[in-house]
Design a protein around this motif. Structure first.
Motif, short mmCIF file in Angstrom:
data_model
loop_
_atom_site.label_atom_id
_atom_site.label_comp_id
_atom_site.label_asym_id
_atom_site.label_seq_id
_atom_site.Cartn_x
_atom_site.Cartn_y
_atom_site.Cartn_z
N GLU A 76 10.89 8.84 -7.98
CA GLU A 76 10.68 7.52 -8.59
C GLU A 76 9.45 6.86 -7.98
N TYR A 77 8.46 6.54 -8.80
CA TYR A 77 7.26 5.88 -8.30
C TYR A 77 7.65 4.57 -7.63
N PHE A 78 7.08 4.32 -6.44
CA PHE A 78 7.41 3.13 -5.66
C PHE A 78 6.26 2.12 -5.68
N PHE A 79 5.14 2.49 -5.05
CA PHE A 79 3.98 1.60 -5.02
C PHE A 79 2.78 2.39 -4.51
N ASP A 80 1.61 1.77 -4.55
CA ASP A 80 0.40 2.36 -4.00
C ASP A 80 0.17 1.80 -2.60
N ALA A 81 0.10 2.69 -1.62
CA ALA A 81 -0.11 2.26 -0.23
C ALA A 81 -1.59 2.37 0.12
N PRO A 82 -2.17 1.31 0.68
CA PRO A 82 -3.59 1.36 1.05
C PRO A 82 -3.80 2.23 2.29
N ALA A 83 -4.83 3.06 2.25
CA ALA A 83 -5.16 3.91 3.40
C ALA A 83 -6.61 4.33 3.32
N ASP A 84 -7.37 4.03 4.37
CA ASP A 84 -8.77 4.45 4.45
C ASP A 84 -9.56 4.04 3.21
N GLY A 85 -9.34 2.83 2.75
CA GLY A 85 -10.12 2.29 1.64
C GLY A 85 -9.70 2.75 0.27
N LYS A 86 -8.61 3.47 0.17
CA LYS A 86 -8.11 3.89 -1.14
C LYS A 86 -6.60 3.67 -1.21
N ASN A 87 -6.07 3.78 -2.41
CA ASN A 87 -4.63 3.61 -2.61
C ASN A 87 -3.96 4.95 -2.86
N ILE A 88 -2.86 5.19 -2.15
CA ILE A 88 -2.14 6.44 -2.25
C ILE A 88 -0.78 6.19 -2.90
N PRO A 89 -0.49 6.84 -4.03
CA PRO A 89 0.81 6.65 -4.70
C PRO A 89 1.96 7.15 -3.81
N VAL A 90 2.98 6.32 -3.68
CA VAL A 90 4.16 6.67 -2.87
C VAL A 90 5.37 6.76 -3.81
N TYR A 91 6.15 7.83 -3.64
CA TYR A 91 7.33 8.05 -4.47
C TYR A 91 8.60 8.05 -3.62
N LYS A 92 9.68 7.55 -4.18
CA LYS A 92 11.00 7.67 -3.57
C LYS A 92 11.60 8.98 -4.09
N TYR A 93 11.92 9.87 -3.17
CA TYR A 93 12.39 11.20 -3.58
C TYR A 93 13.35 11.72 -2.52
#
Length: 333
Positions: A97-114
Motif C-alpha cells: 500500500e503506497y504510504f508517502f514520498d520520503a525526502p532524501a538527498d534532494g529527491k522524493n522516494i516512494p514508501v510502501y506499507k508491505y
C-alpha cells in the motif's frame, strides 16, 4: 531508572527507552555520527537498557549506528526493538500500500506499507545484519498494510518467535479492531502508538483494551517531536528539510505556548526542564508501559534519563491536567 514488564512477554524494558528515529537523519535535518553514538553510549551508561529503531529510520542508517554503538557490549543487558513493513527500495515490486514520498538527498522516494510473510523475513535478516546481532528482543509491525491479511503477518511473527530470531512480537499504530484481529493468531506483547499531552486519543479505547488484555503500550512522540520542550517558541530553528516545519503547524501555537508557560514554574521548582517534566508525566499515565525519548547527543540522553528522578504528587498531576484542558486533544495522524 525504572524497569517495566512489557505486556505478557518476558521483556523488562527501561521506562524511558531510547528512540532512534532522529539519528537516522532523514526528515530530521541530518545527524552527526559521533554525537549519535555518544548519545547511545550515554543512555546505556545511565540506566537506559532499551533502544527502539526501524529500518525506515534513515533508510537503515539508524540501525547501523546502533549496531556500531553496541558492538562489544553485553548484548543480554540491551533490549533491541525494531520494526518491519515500510519498503522504500523497490523490493516490493509494486506490491503493498503506497504510504508517502520520503525526502532524501534532494529527491522524493516512494514508501510502501508491505507486511507479507516473505517481506517480514527479508527485512528482519537485513535488520539483524545492520544491528550486528542474531536476534531482536521485540519485532514490531511499523504501520498497518491493508493489502496483507493480518493473520498472514501474525503467523510470520509466530514463526520467528519459534525460530528464536525474535523474543516477542508487537505492532505499531494499530487501532483496537486491528489488535483484536491480531489476537486471533498471536499473543501481542505491545502496541507502539503516538501519545502525548497534546494527543490523548488512545485513552478512549486502546488504553482500556490494552490494560484488559495485558498488552504493553510504547508511547512515541511524547514531546511532540520537540514542540513540548518549549525551545521552538524561542531561538531554536529548524533546517529546511526537517519534517517538523509542517508537523508543528497542526497545533495551536498560542495555546501550547501558554500551557508550557503555566507549567514552567512547576518544572523550575523541581530543578527540571520542561522536557523532563513532560516525559515524567507521560510515564505516569495509566496503561503506558514505556516512553520513547530521542537524543542526538550525550547531553540530551542524560537529561532524558534524569526525568525518572522527578516525583510528581497527585495534586501536581491534577494541576498539569487542568492546564492541558485549556489546550485540546487531537486525533493522531
Amino acid at each position: 531508572m525504572e524497569y517495566r514488564k512489557l505486556g505478557n512477554s518476558e521483556l523488562q524494558l527501561s521506562a524511558i527507552t531510547y528512540g532512534a528515529f532522529a539519528i537516522g537523519g532523514n526528515m530530521w535535518g541530518g545527524n552527526e555520527k559521533q554525537d549519535s553514538i555518544a548519545g547511545i553510549h550515554a543512555a546505556l551508561d545511565h540506566g537506559i537498557t532499551s533502544i527502539d529503531t526501524a529500518p525506515f529510520y534513515g533508510f537503515g542508517r539508524s540501525e547501523e549506528l546502533i549496531g556500531e554503538a553496541i558492538r562489544g557490549k553485553d548484548r543480554s543487558k540491551i533490549q533491541l526493538l525494531t520494526k518491519f513493513g515500510l519498503v522504500w527500495d523497490g523490493s516490493n515490486n509494486g506490491k503493498g500500500e503506497y504510504f508517502f514520498d520520503a525526502p532524501a538527498d534532494g529527491k522524493n522516494i516512494p514508501v510502501y506499507k508491505y507486511t507479507s510473510k516473505a517481506n517480514i523475513i527479508k527485512e528482519l535478516e537485513e535488520s539483524l545484519k545492520r544491528l550486528g546481532t542474531d536476534y531482536v528482543d521485540l519485532l514490531q509491525l511499523h504501520w498497518p498494510d491493508a493489502t496483507t491479511p493480518i493473520a498472514e503477518t501474525m503467523e510470520a511473527l509466530n514463526t520467528l518467535i519459534r525460530q528464536g530470531k525474535i523474543r516477542a512480537a508487537g505492532v505499531s499504530n494499530y487501532d483496537q479492531g486491528q489488535m483484536q484481529e491480531a489476537a486471533k493468531t498471536i499473543q501481542l506483547a505491545s502496541n507502539q502508538v503516538s501519545y502525548s499531552m497534546l494527543n490523548r486519543e488512545i485513552e478512549k479505547d486502546i488504553v482500556p483494551y490494552s490494560i484488559g488484555n495485558n498488552i504493553g503500550i510504547i508511547a512515541y512522540s511524547p514531546l511532540e517531536r520537540g514542540l513540548l520542550t518549549g525551545k521552538y517558541f524561542k531561538d531554536a530553528a529548524l533546517k529546511a528539510d526537517d519534517h517538523r516545519n509542517g508537523y508543528f503547524g497542526q497545533f495551536p501555537a498560542d495555546k501550547v505556548m501558554a500551557f508550557l508557560e503555566s507549567i514552567t514554574p512547576l518544572a523550575e521548582g523541581k530543578k527540571a526542564s520542561l522536557a523532563q517534566l513532560v516525559l515524567r508525566w507521560t510515564t505516569l499515565q495509566p496503561g503506558i508501559t514505556v516512553v520513547l525519548a530521542g537524543a542526538r547527543n550525550a547531553t540530551q540522553a542524560v537529561e532524558n534519563v534524569a526525568a525518572m528522578d522527578l516525583q510528581l504528587t497527585t495534586e501536581e498531576i491534577g494541576f498539569i491536567n487542568g492546564e492541558l484542558e485549556k489546550v485540546y486533544s487531537r486525533q493522531a495522524v
